[in-house]
Design an enzyme around this catalytic site. Structure first.
Site, short mmCIF file in Angstrom:
data_model
loop_
_atom_site.label_atom_id
_atom_site.label_comp_id
_atom_site.label_asym_id
_atom_site.label_seq_id
_atom_site.Cartn_x
_atom_site.Cartn_y
_atom_site.Cartn_z
CG ASP A 8 -2.21 0.76 1.01
OD1 ASP A 8 -2.35 1.45 -0.03
OD2 ASP A 8 -3.09 0.70 1.89
CD GLU A 10 -3.21 5.15 1.65
OE1 GLU A 10 -4.14 5.50 0.92
OE2 GLU A 10 -2.72 3.99 1.64
CG HIS A 64 -2.26 3.50 -3.12
ND1 HIS A 64 -2.88 3.95 -1.98
CD2 HIS A 64 -2.11 4.58 -3.92
CE1 HIS A 64 -3.09 5.26 -2.08
NE2 HIS A 64 -2.63 5.67 -3.26
CG HIS A 108 -3.65 2.91 5.82
ND1 HIS A 108 -4.94 2.71 6.28
CD2 HIS A 108 -3.66 2.55 4.51
CE1 HIS A 108 -5.69 2.26 5.28
NE2 HIS A 108 -4.93 2.15 4.20
CG HIS A 120 -8.23 4.99 4.38
ND1 HIS A 120 -6.91 5.41 4.37
CD2 HIS A 120 -8.33 4.10 3.35
CE1 HIS A 120 -6.25 4.82 3.38
NE2 HIS A 120 -7.08 4.00 2.75
CD GLU A 138 -7.01 -0.28 3.60
OE1 GLU A 138 -5.86 -0.50 3.16
OE2 GLU A 138 -7.64 0.77 3.38
#
Length: 276
Positions: A8, A10, A64, A108, A120, A138
């Site tokens: 990912d 972030e 991502h 994240h 998020h 996630e």
């Protein structure tokens, strides 16, 4: 040894704002292109560490946004790359083919986490996700899918909030790499990108050689997922997913004995919610 790597953005060192991770808006192109290169460097560090730890087959999944971020021409040639979408298993595409261990790089913290960079859970319209009553992000959603294929998550990198989430969910045997500490949602104290890569490379090698591995994340059946959306209109849209029931104004739920079906329903829920 087969290693699956989900990458990912972030949680990459230096990333602090959505504009640095947004591949859609032309006005953000300069920032985004800088940080997709740093994302690729962290992926390469994980690949190099995996090789040092004994990996003989490495599969990297770009995880991502639209999942076309990693620079294929700059990715380490020892790894194969899954890029683009849609993908039935989204951030975990490829894990169903089998692996001995999984890395989550650049991840994240879940939505609603204090002092976490760009917290998020899959999409900004989600406030919380619960699996069998436990709040997850996630990390948990994806680790549970890996668990369906008996794949343990052995390494996670991102900010300090993500590391704490990983330790709580996956236990003390998971290796974590902290590359930054959030000051607020859009500010952080970060190590240099080269230092982050050194840490990831070293931790990846150690994680593969460390025993015992964390247990794969397995959920008691039947498995219930509950999703809280930001607005009732989003829950209106998500309710259109077959098998989904409305349990509150902003909340929908789905249950199935097989988490693979739960995961697919979840993806349908947030996609329908986003089009509401």
């Amino acid at each position: 040894m087969r290693v699956f790597i989900s990458v990912d953005m972030e949680g990459v060192a230096g990333v602090v704002h959505d504009s640095q991770t947004n591949p859609i808006e032309p006005r953000f192109a300069g920032e985004y292109n800088r940080f997709r290169r740093l994302m690729t460097l962290e992926a390469n560090a994980a690949i190099e560490g995996a090789m040092a730890g004994g990996a003989t087959q490495i599969l990297v999944n770009d995880s991502h946004w639209e999942m076309r971020n990693l620079l294929a021409e700059e990715l380490h040639p020892a790894a194969e790359l899954i890029s683009g979408g849609p993908k039935i298993h989204s951030m975990m595409e490829g894990v169903a083919g089998g692996a001995d261990a999984a890395f989550f790089i650049g991840y994240h913290a879940k939505a609603g986490t204090q002092s976490a960079i760009i917290d998020h859970t899959y999409t900004d319209c989600i406030q919380d996700v619960r699996l069998n009553g436990r709040s997850v992000g996630e990390l948990g959603i994806n680790a549970a899918l890996a668990g369906c294929f008996n794949v343990p998550v052995v390494l996670v990198s991102g900010d300090s909030a993500l590391a704490a989430e990983a330790g709580s969910l996956l236990g003390p045997n998971v290796s974590t790499v902290v590359v930054k500490e959030a000051v607020s949602r859009h500010a952080a104290r970060s190590v240099a990108p080269s230092v982050a890569c050194d840490r990831i490379r070293e931790a990846a090698a150690v994680a593969l050689q460390r025993r015992p591995y964390p247990d794969p994340l397995l959920l008691d059946s039947p498995i219930t997922i509950e999703v809280d959306f930001s607005f009732t209109a989003e829950a209106d849209g998500a309710e259109g997913t077959p098998g989904v029931v409305r349990v509150a104004g902003r909340t929908v739920a789905f249950q199935d004995p097989d988490y693979r079906e739960v995961f697919k329903a979840f993806r349908s829920m947030y996609n329908l919610a986003g089009s509401a």
